[in-house]
Design a protein around this motif. Structure first.
Motif, PDB file in Angstrom:
ATOM      1  N   ARG A  44      -2.313  -9.004 -13.136  1.00 41.75           N
ATOM      2  CA  ARG A  44      -2.328  -7.639 -12.611  1.00 41.75           C
ATOM      3  C   ARG A  44      -2.956  -7.660 -11.224  1.00 41.75           C
ATOM      4  N   ILE A  45      -2.157  -7.321 -10.215  1.00 38.57           N
ATOM      5  CA  ILE A  45      -2.525  -7.551  -8.820  1.00 38.57           C
ATOM      6  C   ILE A  45      -2.621  -6.224  -8.073  1.00 38.57           C
ATOM      7  N   ASN A  46      -3.582  -6.122  -7.190  1.00 38.19           N
ATOM      8  CA  ASN A  46      -3.681  -4.967  -6.300  1.00 38.19           C
ATOM      9  C   ASN A  46      -2.628  -5.051  -5.195  1.00 38.19           C
ATOM     10  N   SER A  47      -1.907  -3.968  -4.984  1.00 38.95           N
ATOM     11  CA  SER A  47      -0.940  -3.940  -3.881  1.00 38.95           C
ATOM     12  C   SER A  47      -1.615  -4.215  -2.542  1.00 38.95           C
ATOM     13  N   ALA A  48      -2.867  -3.770  -2.399  1.00 38.56           N
ATOM     14  CA  ALA A  48      -3.575  -3.923  -1.134  1.00 38.56           C
ATOM     15  C   ALA A  48      -3.893  -5.373  -0.799  1.00 38.56           C
ATOM     16  N   SER A  49      -3.781  -6.266  -1.763  1.00 38.61           N
ATOM     17  CA  SER A  49      -4.109  -7.670  -1.508  1.00 38.61           C
ATOM     18  C   SER A  49      -2.881  -8.508  -1.179  1.00 38.61           C
ATOM     19  N   ILE A  50      -1.700  -7.895  -1.229  1.00 38.47           N
ATOM     20  CA  ILE A  50      -0.467  -8.640  -1.000  1.00 38.47           C
ATOM     21  C   ILE A  50       0.431  -7.894  -0.018  1.00 38.47           C
ATOM     22  N   ARG A  51       1.400  -8.632   0.511  1.00 33.84           N
ATOM     23  CA  ARG A  51       2.424  -8.051   1.383  1.00 33.84           C
ATOM     24  C   ARG A  51       3.779  -8.480   0.860  1.00 33.84           C
ATOM     25  N   PHE A  52       4.710  -7.534   0.769  1.00 33.10           N
ATOM     26  CA  PHE A  52       6.029  -7.833   0.232  1.00 33.10           C
ATOM     27  C   PHE A  52       6.983  -8.215   1.361  1.00 33.10           C
ATOM     28  N   ILE A  53       7.741  -9.302   1.147  1.00 30.01           N
ATOM     29  CA  ILE A  53       8.769  -9.733   2.097  1.00 30.01           C
ATOM     30  C   ILE A  53      10.109  -9.691   1.367  1.00 30.01           C
ATOM     31  N   PRO A  54      10.998  -8.794   1.744  1.00 23.38           N
ATOM     32  CA  PRO A  54      12.305  -8.708   1.076  1.00 23.38           C
ATOM     33  C   PRO A  54      13.087 -10.009   1.199  1.00 23.38           C
ATOM     34  N   MET A  55      13.941 -10.252   0.227  1.00 19.83           N
ATOM     35  CA  MET A  55      14.720 -11.487   0.192  1.00 19.83           C
ATOM     36  C   MET A  55      15.481 -11.712   1.499  1.00 19.83           C
ATOM     37  N   GLU A  56      16.053 -10.649   2.070  1.00 16.30           N
ATOM     38  CA  GLU A  56      16.868 -10.808   3.275  1.00 16.30           C
ATOM     39  C   GLU A  56      16.027 -11.149   4.508  1.00 16.30           C
TER      40      GLU A  56
ATOM     41  N   ASN B 215     -14.357  -6.941  -0.946  1.00 17.51           N
ATOM     42  CA  ASN B 215     -15.437  -6.342  -1.739  1.00 17.51           C
ATOM     43  C   ASN B 215     -15.090  -6.223  -3.211  1.00 17.51           C
ATOM     44  N   ASN B 216     -13.980  -6.840  -3.621  1.00 16.81           N
ATOM     45  CA  ASN B 216     -13.589  -6.912  -5.034  1.00 16.81           C
ATOM     46  C   ASN B 216     -13.309  -5.542  -5.661  1.00 16.81           C
ATOM     47  N   GLU B 217     -12.900  -4.590  -4.851  1.00 17.41           N
ATOM     48  CA  GLU B 217     -12.595  -3.268  -5.396  1.00 17.41           C
ATOM     49  C   GLU B 217     -11.187  -3.251  -6.006  1.00 17.41           C
ATOM     50  N   THR B 218     -10.902  -2.204  -6.789  1.00 17.82           N
ATOM     51  CA  THR B 218      -9.592  -2.022  -7.401  1.00 17.82           C
ATOM     52  C   THR B 218      -8.992  -0.720  -6.899  1.00 17.82           C
ATOM     53  N   GLU B 219      -7.765  -0.775  -6.444  1.00 20.87           N
ATOM     54  CA  GLU B 219      -7.090   0.411  -5.924  1.00 20.87           C
ATOM     55  C   GLU B 219      -6.666   1.331  -7.075  1.00 20.87           C
ATOM     56  N   PRO B 220      -6.352   2.579  -6.813  1.00 24.90           N
ATOM     57  CA  PRO B 220      -5.938   3.506  -7.862  1.00 24.90           C
ATOM     58  C   PRO B 220      -4.603   3.106  -8.497  1.00 24.90           C
ATOM     59  N   ALA B 221      -4.510   3.255  -9.806  1.00 24.86           N
ATOM     60  CA  ALA B 221      -3.251   3.006 -10.506  1.00 24.86           C
ATOM     61  C   ALA B 221      -2.215   4.048 -10.101  1.00 24.86           C
ATOM     62  N   PHE B 222      -0.950   3.609 -10.021  1.00 30.00           N
ATOM     63  CA  PHE B 222       0.184   4.469  -9.711  1.00 30.00           C
ATOM     64  C   PHE B 222       0.110   5.085  -8.306  1.00 30.00           C
ATOM     65  N   GLN B 223      -0.912   4.751  -7.545  1.00 34.29           N
ATOM     66  CA  GLN B 223      -1.048   5.269  -6.187  1.00 34.29           C
ATOM     67  C   GLN B 223      -1.227   4.090  -5.229  1.00 34.29           C
ATOM     68  N   ASN B 224      -0.336   3.144  -5.364  1.00 37.68           N
ATOM     69  CA  ASN B 224      -0.377   1.967  -4.506  1.00 37.68           C
ATOM     70  C   ASN B 224       1.057   1.563  -4.168  1.00 37.68           C
ATOM     71  N   GLU B 225       1.202   0.699  -3.207  1.00 36.60           N
ATOM     72  CA  GLU B 225       2.493   0.476  -2.569  1.00 36.60           C
ATOM     73  C   GLU B 225       3.543  -0.195  -3.444  1.00 36.60           C
ATOM     74  N   TYR B 226       3.153  -1.125  -4.306  1.00 38.10           N
ATOM     75  CA  TYR B 226       4.157  -1.963  -4.955  1.00 38.10           C
ATOM     76  C   TYR B 226       4.250  -1.813  -6.465  1.00 38.10           C
ATOM     77  N   TRP B 227       3.532  -0.872  -7.069  1.00 45.36           N
ATOM     78  CA  TRP B 227       3.515  -0.835  -8.534  1.00 45.36           C
ATOM     79  C   TRP B 227       4.916  -0.647  -9.119  1.00 45.36           C
ATOM     80  N   ASN B 228       5.789   0.081  -8.422  1.00 44.78           N
ATOM     81  CA  ASN B 228       7.151   0.295  -8.935  1.00 44.78           C
ATOM     82  C   ASN B 228       8.212  -0.265  -7.992  1.00 44.78           C
ATOM     83  N   ASN B 229       7.832  -1.216  -7.150  1.00 41.17           N
ATOM     84  CA  ASN B 229       8.797  -1.856  -6.253  1.00 41.17           C
ATOM     85  C   ASN B 229       9.702  -2.777  -7.059  1.00 41.17           C
ATOM     86  N   ASP B 230      11.021  -2.576  -6.975  1.00 40.05           N
ATOM     87  CA  ASP B 230      11.945  -3.399  -7.751  1.00 40.05           C
ATOM     88  C   ASP B 230      12.887  -4.210  -6.861  1.00 40.05           C
ATOM     89  N   ARG B 231      12.557  -4.346  -5.576  1.00 43.55           N
ATOM     90  CA  ARG B 231      13.382  -5.140  -4.677  1.00 43.55           C
ATOM     91  C   ARG B 231      13.102  -6.631  -4.879  1.00 43.55           C
TER      92      ARG B 231
END
Length: 324
Positions: A294-306, A200-216
């Motif tokens: 600038r990407i929504n965390s809700a549209s992606i899934r993170f897979i750690p390197m390991e 539905n092309n919505e935008t999730e809240p800033a700073f309240q999403n899963e990956y905004w500060n993910n540094d892995r």
């Protein structure tokens, strides 16, 4: 295929007018080339006029050179089915006749088995009420079409767009793919937020999403179909509260669209194959490109390197040299 050339293979598909069968495959990762031409007939060196007479037995087709490690044959088949009406024995959309038939021309036994399995799964899915009539036949000589017909969607953009819109091909695809039933299945698989953002092309809240500060270290893949979209190597802190990247892993998997919603003029980002809304493109990113995906965390899934190898993304491990 010869063992020495296993890194590249051929796939040949007939899907009606070959003008419309190039763009869906072109410029995807692992696609080396897409050539329009003629195959499946009994005459040598046919021309466009020859094939149009319906006397040569040839079909308009595309021959794709691809790297199966990057874009497997199974995915080519999935994409092929979504371009055609596989239940029509008399042509495709407003192009009628034997030269506009659909067919999968297989180059080896492995392709034949995969094509038959793909066709059987599509028929069993119940997506189409009528039988699927697309043939699966051995590949023969392929004759490239005249230069005028190559990459027609690029060289004759206006004519191509008018032709495609008038053909009914896109209307048919909208009715039969990504329709209400598909949406219902997707809603059951995604969280409510993931569905609203991607569909539905919505935008999730800033700073309240899963990956905004993910540094892995790792990959960010499409939450809908798993396509690898971004790498942690290109992630930066934009200060906006959303995950931000200076570039995608492959431009061919990202589509840019004009977005005039909310009284703004922006460039929306959409995943090319899943058609999911991802976010927006800005030009205030790091040097030298200044690009800011600038990407929504809700549209992606993170897979750690390991976990890359275990999840089938081992070929991307080389991107993360700091630990390797």
């Amino acid at each position: 295929m010869k063992d020495a050339d296993q890194s590249k293979q051929l796939a040949t598909f007939a899907g009606g007018c070959f003008w419309c069968m190039v763009k869906p495959f072109d410029e995807l990762p692992g696609i080396v080339s897409v050539v329009s031409g003629y195959t499946g007939g009994r005459t040598e060196n046919p021309t466009y006029e020859d094939v149009g007479t319906e006397t040569t037995g040839h079909a308009e087709a595309v021959q794709i050179t691809f790297q199966p490690e990057l874009f497997p044959y199974e995915r080519l088949l999935e994409l092929f089915w979504q371009q055609i009406d596989p239940t029509d024995p008399g042509g495709q959309f407003h192009d009628r006749g034997h030269s506009y038939r659909t067919a999968i021309f297989v180059h080896n036994e492995e392709q034949r088995l995969k094509a038959e399995a793909s066709k059987r799964a599509l028929q069993d899915s119940g997506r189409f009420k009528r039988p699927i009539v697309t043939e699966i036949v051995p590949a023969g000589l392929f004759y490239p079409a005249e230069d005028y017909h190559q990459n027609y969607y690029k060289t004759h953009r206006r004519e191509y767009n008018l032709y495609r819109e008038g053909s009914g091909r896109d209307d048919y695809a909208r009715r039969n793919w990504n329709n209400r039933k598909d949406k219902e299945q997707l809603r059951r698989r995604l969280t409510e937020l993931q569905y609203r953002v991607t569909q539905n092309n919505e935008t999730e809240p800033a700073f309240q999403n899963e990956y905004w500060n993910n540094d892995r270290e790792g990959l960010y893949v499409d939450v809908v179909n798993g396509d690898p979209l971004f790498s942690s190597e290109d992630k930066f802190d934009s200060g906006t509260g959303w995950p931000s990247f200076s570039k995608p892993l492959d431009e061919g998997l990202i589509r840019k669209e004009a977005d005039l919603s909310d009284g703004q003029v922006r460039t929306a980002l959409r995943a090319r194959l899943s058609k999911s809304h991802l976010g927006h493109l800005f030009h205030d990113g790091p040097e030298p490109s200044l690009l800011h995906f600038r990407i929504n965390s809700a549209s992606i899934r993170f897979i750690p390197m390991e976990d890359l190898e275990r999840e089938g993304y081992g070929r991307y491990s080389m991107l993360f040299s700091r630990r390797n």
